[in-house]
Design an enzyme around this catalytic site. Structure first.
Site, PDB file in Angstrom:
ATOM      1  N   ASN A   1       4.849  20.242 -36.930  1.00  0.00           N
ATOM      2  CA  ASN A   1       4.758  20.989 -35.675  1.00  0.00           C
ATOM      3  C   ASN A   1       4.362  20.051 -34.544  1.00  0.00           C
ATOM      4  O   ASN A   1       3.697  19.058 -34.781  1.00  0.00           O
ATOM      5  CB  ASN A   1       3.696  22.098 -35.794  1.00  0.00           C
ATOM      6  CG  ASN A   1       4.201  23.225 -36.651  1.00  0.00           C
ATOM      7  OD1 ASN A   1       5.384  23.496 -36.702  1.00  0.00           O
ATOM      8  ND2 ASN A   1       3.273  23.871 -37.364  1.00  0.00           N
TER       9      ASN A   1
ATOM     10  N   CYS B   1      10.648  26.316 -41.779  1.00  0.00           N
ATOM     11  CA  CYS B   1       9.347  26.958 -41.634  1.00  0.00           C
ATOM     12  C   CYS B   1       9.345  28.225 -42.482  1.00  0.00           C
ATOM     13  O   CYS B   1      10.343  28.926 -42.573  1.00  0.00           O
ATOM     14  CB  CYS B   1       9.127  27.296 -40.157  1.00  0.00           C
ATOM     15  SG  CYS B   1       7.619  28.207 -39.863  1.00  0.00           S
ATOM     16  N   HIS B   2       8.208  28.500 -43.076  1.00  0.00           N
ATOM     17  CA  HIS B   2       8.143  29.637 -43.997  1.00  0.00           C
ATOM     18  C   HIS B   2       7.606  30.923 -43.376  1.00  0.00           C
ATOM     19  O   HIS B   2       7.391  31.908 -44.079  1.00  0.00           O
ATOM     20  CB  HIS B   2       7.299  29.269 -45.225  1.00  0.00           C
ATOM     21  CG  HIS B   2       6.007  28.627 -44.835  1.00  0.00           C
ATOM     22  ND1 HIS B   2       5.355  27.729 -45.625  1.00  0.00           N
ATOM     23  CD2 HIS B   2       5.271  28.734 -43.707  1.00  0.00           C
ATOM     24  CE1 HIS B   2       4.259  27.312 -45.009  1.00  0.00           C
ATOM     25  NE2 HIS B   2       4.181  27.928 -43.866  1.00  0.00           N
TER      26      HIS B   2
ATOM     27  N   HIS C   1       7.994  30.018 -34.846  1.00  0.00           N
ATOM     28  CA  HIS C   1       6.696  30.691 -34.697  1.00  0.00           C
ATOM     29  C   HIS C   1       6.723  31.833 -33.696  1.00  0.00           C
ATOM     30  O   HIS C   1       5.695  32.486 -33.473  1.00  0.00           O
ATOM     31  CB  HIS C   1       5.572  29.696 -34.326  1.00  0.00           C
ATOM     32  CG  HIS C   1       5.240  28.746 -35.434  1.00  0.00           C
ATOM     33  ND1 HIS C   1       4.498  27.601 -35.240  1.00  0.00           N
ATOM     34  CD2 HIS C   1       5.567  28.755 -36.749  1.00  0.00           C
ATOM     35  CE1 HIS C   1       4.371  26.958 -36.400  1.00  0.00           C
ATOM     36  NE2 HIS C   1       5.022  27.644 -37.324  1.00  0.00           N
TER      37      HIS C   1
END
Lengths: 463, 463, 463, 463
Positions: C157, C179-180, C216
């Site tokens: 990030n 990204c999870h 995000h």
């Protein structure tokens, strides 16, 4: 429709053109062989008797031991009956009769214009579009009225314009167009892997491709098998078979079957443009300038494919009609074998029972660069969980872009001409087709004759 | 450069192709007649002697009583000398000699392809582009090195590709292309107002137009005089003169002057497409399919314009050379009359002394819809306060869009072929030109011959 | 790399940040458990000792009976060694130390700005980006030099800006970000199906979603289970748990684990905007105006999530280091359990052994409307046959578009500021962040202090 | 309308809001002073008496010796009467009364939100938009019905949304929005040339600018005088007057006149963003985050401008009404002086009698990059020969783009909310306004009160 235990029950399918021979029968077989789907198919056709015959055949499949998917068939007499409550609408129609098709295909020959199919582009494709578009305007309006949330699968040609018309009239429609031409190119690549690399037993599903372009003039700009780039191998393959051509093992010889070809046009396009054209040669040839592959019958033969005469279509229909009669009379059994088409897999994915990536005709919404938003193009799409979304396919190099965009704008012009019933606008599209390289006076004479031949399908056009 | 009392002093102009006859002389005259500008013009030419002769003529104008703008001229032997310190760069060159031009224009005739000019599109335009682009690559690099902030005005054909090349190599360049073809169409509309409406004495500046398209295939989709829409009047005008054609009063007859025409092509394009094509017929004809206006010399004559043979160009040059000798020898006076070109008005606007709206060739940055960003197109632009910005011109209907976009992508292909020195790519552009409707084998033979004819201008191309 | 018998052998992976604790260990476990892949992983880390420790652990897995994929690990001391010959490059680094992270996260608190993570947006995300971008510039240049054809998977990030920087420096790179966070939202929807509809045992793979947005701050605008629209059910679910929140069964309570949350922010965003926000609440909160969820610690607690203090990160690292020592000393066994991450499935798909549709961060190339081309966004992508292509995800309604585009342009500004080392430009991005709603003078003081705190990571910035 | 001898006769103008004091009177004066135009103005106003009073004043001008343009005025009672046969439609209305305006401007103050104007953005601008949009929906429908080819000039705020609504309802409308704020910035630059460079006597027409952005938040990214870049001089000017501010000679002091300012906001924006903001400070401040210029009255005073209290508006109206009574009673003479507005010059250009380049609000059609097609933006446009076309203005850098796009999408959200009568959607736009940085609960309370205050103007909204 209900999903229970990973099966979809009580699906309603409206089949427009439900008296159809080819597509309808293949669908019936595939539906019968698929255990996770069942329900009702309503068959609508201007030829109600044909729809009734298909109803009889379809319902007879329930008795067959191989049948896993339980479907009932019902011939209906109105679009309203067919569409009301439909989860899916399937469209495969013939706009007009063989008489109009004969005009499409053969009248241009008198002016030195040869078409190998005559249903997509060229003079024949244009005329076919002019009489199909009003029918699709009606379909779109009826779908909006009676089954606005149904998935609509189109098989009719001209594919791009049929699909485009549905969206023009009813922008909220969930329609897409399907075509198997790309599949055959994947088959060819699988055969190449056997021929060149000795890797046998592959099917088209093993060949991963990126598809872009328009229906019947679709191109592959990336192809892999297990991650390996197949372009170098295709180059060798083309070199090996450029002169003689190549046909799949077990396939009828191109001289014996109008639907077959030796892929020489495909190979030549690769040598010229460096991309893999992904349709049958008889389709591809029609998108290119007249003198390249369709100059005259001798040239066509050199390139090892055939023109498709309408007398062949007529014979095919007669054979089919006889076959249907025998089936209904119990003299012959309807064959329950997988068709190789993807309609049923698509339905399964769209009800949420499977995932599928395949080539689909959809309005451009970002999947191709350099193509106007809304133009109907063919790329891969992802069908999953009841959703359908195109995969971003990228852009053509400027040379193939130029070959393609010409047809895209021509199709847009044809659509506008059909909607406005504007003879002059239709003529402007006509003379801009790459097959029309004749003198302007000749072109006008031909155009006028062809239009006259189909005038009963053009209500409201001032002549 | 300094602005004092509404005059620009000490302007530096680099003239590439400074031995030129036509454009350079017209500029000299216009500069001499403009009182608000003065400075130095540096003349660079591969033919240094020609540049020196223009230097002599240019400097002689200082003695003339009519001269209001004081300019000194200097022939220089390198681009570096010409460009260093330049406020403006003007480019008008001949890429190669008449020998190559003869190949461009006349070799295709042996294959049944007739070109009325042969410098923009068609086989000749393509070959000319291939040998011009490397020269412009060099110009762009030198301008970046020696005068990166100068305004660069291009007059050389093929206009779109010359301008495009400059931006491809040096994206920060302040270049644009100028052409007077649109002016003549405004003149025609002024003449129409006299002929149809009896309104005499108008000039092209009274006719307000919206221009869009590409150089030499530019179209007007809105034209007004004092707010009145001129399209209905143009329709009547076209009807009146469609058969016989129309020429401006006082203009040489089209049969006597290869640069003239009777506007029949223009009228025919209006009848077909409903927009006013805005270039000379000899240019317009080349953008359309071969059989329409350039099928053969008889067809050309029917449409009442002429092919431009290179022997005419040679004679014109010899006449000009003789004229120049006489001027230098004092046997004839250099005529100080306004040229009708706009170069000097543009310079005045770009130094901040005037405002001007005129048709300009620039990379697309929003002024046209449906055209790739960066493609060089011709629309109106506003020149004011040292700024140059295109006016939003809108979009074509799909039919004219199709005619135009084909050339735009072809030009992009030609650019890539020239930069990569890629024979095959160049050939793909060649066979996609609307004038090339011959058999593929013939096309290849012609292409190969033409390329061979200009090979000394294509260094680094593998043959 | 070779594919033989449906297995990929001799794969080369370069792991940048190879001394990493979390991501590297999860990858090691997943690689060991995957039977179709084997090869070499080169571990590069500024902390070479840490890379060596991971080398030891990695190689020890070869001895474990559960291990199906044979991988060797080697710590290397230069990017060149790591990258040369790599088929894949995996990047998970910490830019700077916990000292800088403490500045990122906690210095703003002195000015009333609270961040729950501080690594993506907000003052902390910006500062972290400024010191990460130069590192990624170096990565991109080295990848271009040593492994230009490798697939590059980024986990660091700020995700969008790391990926964006790679493409800015080396446009031909084959990089993407993973990204999870979206996975957990799918887990939540599966839990919802159990809670509301009583359908137990589903996993996230059963939930089909359309994803769009930025990392995000990703949103789901379509979600289905077996074709059924889950939005009505989610509305009921939100209503049911809006006040108390909802956590997955078996998950640590949000009060006991900083990484957990009760999804109240997610529920509130749904009530406000009608779309399903698809990231953890601690991430989502940071993209919204300061007063909404991060006004002060009491507000955070009300919304039932936690700020992530750096002392927690330090403790976590110390725990990890102790664990690593014990593993190397043989006092504890490295656990071989699937991580739930998708890195290995992606590798499998990208070598051509599998197909996968999952959420991926890529430059926009058509997958989203209304987002500038090239901006890094997160949507579904199709990984198949060694190809990676985004799926067309469509567009946001104008309200969510507005929330998102603000961060997209801010990130672009931050990138430009980092590349140009422009303090003022960085400050303009800073004051436009939705978390920065303090007085301008205060903002400037905070910005200056934070920049000072990381100055050793900003070489070449004039202070 | 007829053009004869370079004059336009029998022009028909519909004035909606024809009882207006400011705009209507300025137009009357300008029309009277322009010799090339004459005709009829139909005045429509909800306050018919006010329209009648303006009719009386307007007709009285025919008697004045200074009057060169002959115009008759007629108050009418329906939109149909006003619009039928109109060549031009001018709209300047007040949506609602001062009571609603007081709610717009002053209710937010109770929640700590200060607005200097309250008619464009911020809570007040939003509420004003919600009640104006339905009125403009009606205008657009009536214009389509009664005068579809008329030019429509809008002066009402919120400018962007009024214009946007007209196009949303009637896409074929020929509408644009006009605002004089940019003019004043040109005046400021002219004053700067006197102050810094000693060049006196210039007017705004001497300053050539490139304008881009949205109304009241417009920016200049290029400004020249006689070709010289004015940005370096503006930098010096800003430095010189940053602390004290600068006002035009002869202008009322900012402390004495709410419409004046010392340009300190403008200077600060230049220091921050490097572009010249081109509107009055009281407008500019409202587009920026609350704490920057409008934190509280003390901050406003520091920046040297004033809030505009509604009591001032009321007093202004009362003064105007008294003035109008005196004029009608013959106690005072209506002053015939040029207004400085451009409406009449625009009319002249649009009937084809003049050319004009000026800043105009139009839907984006290519003039700005990075702005959705159709969003109403303000750039230069060319008015010539009865045509109106925007000039390509280019793009913002990412930081200013971000400030601007936020308002563009907010306006789109407001439009949708107004058309759908969607309270929640309106609230989402409300909380995304940069002036609304208060607690969400407070924001909701304020929003609800303000909506309640104007509910009689929101027919059909479910409360």
């Amino acid at each position: 429709m209900k999903i229970r235990e990973n099966k979809a029950h009580k699906l309603n399918i409206a089949y427009l053109g439900g008296g159809s021979r080819g597509w309808a029968w293949r669908l019936m077989a595939d539906l019968a062989l698929e255990e996770s789907l069942s329900g009702m198919v309503r068959l609508y056709d201007l030829d109600f008797a044909a729809a009734q015959e298909n109803e009889a055949i379809g319902n007879s499949l329930l008795q067959r031991p191989e049948t896993k998917g339980k479907w009932r068939y019902q011939a209906v007499t109105s679009l309203k009956e067919a569409l009301s409550g439909a989860d899916f609408v399937i469209i495969s129609i013939l706009p007009g009769t063989f008489q109009e098709m004969a005009s499409d295909v053969h009248t241009p020959e008198e002016y030195g214009i040869y078409q190998s199919v005559g249903d997509t582009v060229g003079p024949g494709g244009l005329m076919r579009a002019l009489r199909t578009i009003p029918i699709y305007v009606d379909f779109a309006e009826k779908i909006r009225a009676y089954s606005p949330k149904a998935w609509v699968i189109n098989y009719t040609n001209p594919m791009s314009l049929c699909t485009r018309t549905l969206y023009e009239v009813f922008p909220g429609i969930k329609a897409f167009g399907c075509c198997h031409e790309v599949f055959h190119t994947q088959d060819l690549l699988a055969a190449m892997l056997a021929d060149i690399a000795g890797i046998k037993g592959l099917t088209r599903n093993d060949i991963k491709i990126n598809v872009l372009g328009i229906n019947h003039f679709t191109w592959i700009n990336q192809a892999t098998y297990q991650g390996t780039d197949l372009f170098p191998m295709y180059r060798a393959f083309v070199d090996k078979y450029y002169t003689e051509g190549f046909q799949l093992a077990g396939e009828a010889n191109w001289q014996d079957d109008v639907f077959r070809c030796a892929n020489r046009v495909k190979f030549d396009l690769f040598k010229k443009y460096g991309l893999i054209a992904a349709a049958g040669d008889r389709h591809l040839a029609e998108f290119m300038p007249a003198k390249m592959y369709l100059k005259d019958p001798a040239t066509v033969e050199q390139w090892r494919f055939q023109l498709t005469p309408v007398r062949f279509r007529i014979k095919q229909k007669e054979d089919n009609d006889r076959f249907r009669s025998r089936v209904i009379a119990g003299e012959e059994q309807f064959p329950l074998t997988p068709s190789g088409e993807e309609g049923v897999r698509q339905i399964k994915a769209l009800v949420g029972l499977d995932d599928l990536v395949t080539n689909i005709n959809l309005p451009n919404q970002g999947q191709m660069e350099g193509v106007p938003a809304g133009a109907v193009i063919e790329t891969n799409a992802l069908l999953t969980g009841g959703q359908l979304r195109p995969v971003v396919a990228g852009a053509f190099p400027s040379d193939v872009q130029n070959l393609t965009i010409r047809h895209i704008y021509n199709q847009e012009t044809i659509l506008q001409a059909a909607l406005k019933k504007d003879v002059n606008l239709a003529f402007r599209a006509f003379i801009n087709d790459p097959l029309v390289q004749i003198d302007p006076q000749q072109a006008e004479a031909l155009f006028t004759r062809m239009l006259e031949n189909i005038k009963e399908y053009l209500p409201g056009w001032v002549n």
